[in-house]
Design an enzyme around this catalytic site. Structure first.
Site, PDB file in Angstrom:
ATOM      1  N   ARG A 231      -6.093 -10.662   4.714  1.00  0.00           N
ATOM      2  CA  ARG A 231      -6.614  -9.734   3.724  1.00  0.00           C
ATOM      3  C   ARG A 231      -7.637  -8.806   4.378  1.00  0.00           C
ATOM      4  O   ARG A 231      -8.448  -9.239   5.200  1.00  0.00           O
ATOM      5  CB  ARG A 231      -7.296 -10.489   2.567  1.00  0.00           C
ATOM      6  CG  ARG A 231      -6.331 -11.221   1.641  1.00  0.00           C
ATOM      7  CD  ARG A 231      -5.519 -10.246   0.806  1.00  0.00           C
ATOM      8  NE  ARG A 231      -4.644 -10.918  -0.143  1.00  0.00           N
ATOM      9  CZ  ARG A 231      -3.392 -11.263   0.120  1.00  0.00           C
ATOM     10  NH1 ARG A 231      -2.872 -11.025   1.307  1.00  0.00           N
ATOM     11  NH2 ARG A 231      -2.654 -11.853  -0.815  1.00  0.00           N
ATOM     12  N   GLU A 260      -6.737   0.177   1.376  1.00  0.00           N
ATOM     13  CA  GLU A 260      -5.328   0.460   1.630  1.00  0.00           C
ATOM     14  C   GLU A 260      -4.759   1.335   0.520  1.00  0.00           C
ATOM     15  O   GLU A 260      -5.178   1.210  -0.633  1.00  0.00           O
ATOM     16  CB  GLU A 260      -4.529  -0.838   1.747  1.00  0.00           C
ATOM     17  CG  GLU A 260      -4.916  -1.687   2.956  1.00  0.00           C
ATOM     18  CD  GLU A 260      -4.044  -2.937   3.109  1.00  0.00           C
ATOM     19  OE1 GLU A 260      -3.124  -3.140   2.284  1.00  0.00           O
ATOM     20  OE2 GLU A 260      -4.282  -3.703   4.045  1.00  0.00           O
ATOM     21  N   HIS A 278       0.466  -3.274   6.779  1.00  0.00           N
ATOM     22  CA  HIS A 278       0.640  -4.418   5.877  1.00  0.00           C
ATOM     23  C   HIS A 278       2.106  -4.875   5.858  1.00  0.00           C
ATOM     24  O   HIS A 278       2.760  -4.910   4.809  1.00  0.00           O
ATOM     25  CB  HIS A 278       0.174  -4.066   4.456  1.00  0.00           C
ATOM     26  CG  HIS A 278      -0.330  -5.258   3.700  1.00  0.00           C
ATOM     27  ND1 HIS A 278      -1.402  -5.211   2.852  1.00  0.00           N
ATOM     28  CD2 HIS A 278       0.098  -6.546   3.664  1.00  0.00           C
ATOM     29  CE1 HIS A 278      -1.621  -6.408   2.323  1.00  0.00           C
ATOM     30  NE2 HIS A 278      -0.715  -7.230   2.807  1.00  0.00           N
TER      31      HIS A 278
END
Length: 525
Positions: A231, A260, A278
């Site tokens: 994370r 993000e 990601h």
């Protein structure tokens, strides 16, 4: 025969599993919200990905709906409170991406060790800079894991195949489970000091936010390489940039960022940085896995009543629900309290009920305690998946029931076993429905556990209450309620203060510096 609607594009194996299990299934993709509302009343289950939005209005038409299954982790497209009010169980598949994410972390580690992105760019630019890209071997290096749960344990297994030494920091990892995984359990400071490669596999919570801080980076071995596929927000990005530029950190590979989509970031362009957008769960196998898992979970629930990875309250009978509700609220608060105060090196947890509580189904009470306890370190834990997470980490969970009635009409005691011995808290219900703490680590104290609180252990001496009140008042912190307990006059005293706002670090430091203070910690309920 139960009937399920698959309303988003999903791997065909999901429909195959439903039919094989004896569940009727329709696959209707691309429905408008009006079309979905028109037909949803025919179905017992709804399987979705991220496109279908399950709103309160649609739920009004879902007259037969019993379960919603999300093939994936995020459930932003599902109104969980509305589903709960409707009596609909909401499930997701948080572990379907585990292998994929673990493999991405290993791939990032290889890329760091051999500077693969830089070497590729250089070679394709027509250069031939063999001497510039001197790498390091992974063999015999020490890999430090922050988090040894589902994904972390897979990374450890792969690292053993690479002949790496694996150490881990995880407050919920027992010594027995560590031995089973072939991991050496260490403190966080020791992990920073010893790791050649450091990889993060923990959720982002108030306790883990910024766990790789500027101070932590200063403790790391010079030349450490850091991987984060968990994370964003776990690493202080500005501090990491400075550490990379100084050469203290040899390289960092990040798949996640604090903000993000990360189209701009202070780290971009920093020497030694590898970044991906990601991609942890982005494999075809992972997409198949989540489809299979959601179908199996939903079929189990519809056919057998089994509940796996539910994100809201588990189903209870009409008779149990109203009786258990206040007990579960008390249990969750006690679990949260002991989790916030005594989480390190916990080997086991016991849940003891007596009096009226002993006459009820203890499983929901245990689930609520575990949800509170582990919820301090994961934002997706609830009373359904908390027992699974506890088992995964090897946490010994014990249930004790006493038919006797003691000082209180009902009592729930939660005790954790640590290296420092047993620590326990106990609570009761006032007026049959008001949770109240009555004992904290052996000290009698009555307190409501609600909102923001401040926990203080101090020497019992004249004038202390005035000093702490003055300090908080000068900082603009209003005290709502003041709860005091002590063992003996002149010994240790415990204060639980309910405050009107969260107490920030500078104020905590002021309180900590008061004469006689031994421990200060913020609590949140």
């Amino acid at each position: 025969m139960p009937k399920v609607l698959i309303s988003d594009k999903m791997d065909p194996k999901a429909a195959e599993i439903f039919r094989a299990r004896g569940v009727e299934v329709d696959e209707i993709i691309g429905l408008s919200k009006e079309e979905l509302a028109e037909i949803i009343g025919k179905y017992d289950g709804l399987a979705v990905r991220s496109s279908t939005k399950l709103t309160p209005k649609i739920l009004e038409s879902a007259t037969n709906l019993k379960v919603v299954g999300r093939a994936g982790i995020g459930v932003d497209n599902i109104d969980i409170p509305a589903a709960s009010a409707k009596g609909v169980v909401v499930m997701n598949t948080p572990f379907g991406n585990s292998i994929t994410t673990a493999e991405h972390a290993i791939a990032m580690m290889f890329a760091l060790a051999r500077q693969l992105p830089e070497a590729d760019a250089s070679t394709q630019a027509g250069k031939w800079e063999k001497s510039k890209f001197m790498g390091v071997e992974l063999t015999h290096k020490t890999l430090g894991l922050i988090g040894a749960g589902n994904i972390g344990s897979i990374v450890a297994d792969r690292a053993h195949g690479l002949k790496m030494k694996v150490i881990a920091y995880d407050p919920f990892l027992t010594e027995e489970r560590a031995v089973e995984l072939g991991i050496e359990k260490v403190t966080l400071d020791e992990l920073f000091e010893r790791s050649d490669f450091l990889t993060l596999h923990t959720p982002l919570t108030d306790q883990t936010r910024g766990i790789v801080s500027r101070e932590a980076l200063a403790k790391t071995k010079k030349g450490v390489r850091i991987i984060n596929c968990a994370r964003g927000g776990l690493i202080d990005e500005e501090a990491l940039k400075d550490a990379l530029e100084s050469g203290h950190v040899a390289g960092a590979a990040l798949d996640v960022f604090a903000e993000e989509p990360a189209k701009e970031n202070a780290l971009f362009g920093t020497p030694g940085l590898i970044s991906t957008p990601h991609l942890g769960a982005s494999t075809s196998e992972a997409q198949v896995n989540v489809a299979i898992q959601v179908a199996e979970q939903m079929a189990d629930f519809l056919l057998d009543g089994g509940v796996t990875n539910a994100l809201n309250m588990p189903s209870l009978t009409a008779e149990e629900a109203p009786k258990l509700k206040p007990y579960m609220a008390l249990a969750k608060k006690l679990g949260s309290l002991v989790g916030q105060l005594a989480h390190d090196a916990v080997k086991g947890i016991s849940i003891e009920v007596e009096g009226a509580a002993a006459e009820l189904n203890q499983k929901p009470i245990t689930g609520a305690v575990l949800a509170g306890f582990m919820g301090a370190y994961s934002d997706s834990v609830n009373m359904v998946n908390a027992p699974y997470l506890a088992k995964e980490r090897g946490l010994d969970v014990r249930e004790i029931r006493h038919e006797r009635e003691g000082v209180y009409h009902t009592l729930i005691r939660v005790a954790v076993m640590t290296d420092e011995g047993e620590k326990s808290v106990a609570g009761t219900l006032f007026g049959e429905d008001a949770p109240r703490l009555v004992e904290l680590f052996g000290i009698k104290i009555e307190a409501d556990l609600d909102g923001d609180m401040l926990y203080v252990v101090n020497e019992d001496a004249p004038g202390f209450i005035g000093r702490i009140g003055t300090t908080l008042g000068a900082a603009g912190v209003n005290i709502g309620n003041f709860h005091l307990g002590r063992r003996d006059g002149g010994g240790d005293a415990v204060l639980l203060l309910s405050v009107d706002q969260h107490v920030d670090e500078p104020i905590l430091l002021e309180v900590c510096n008061l004469e006689g203070v031994k421990t200060v910690k913020t609590l949140s309920f």
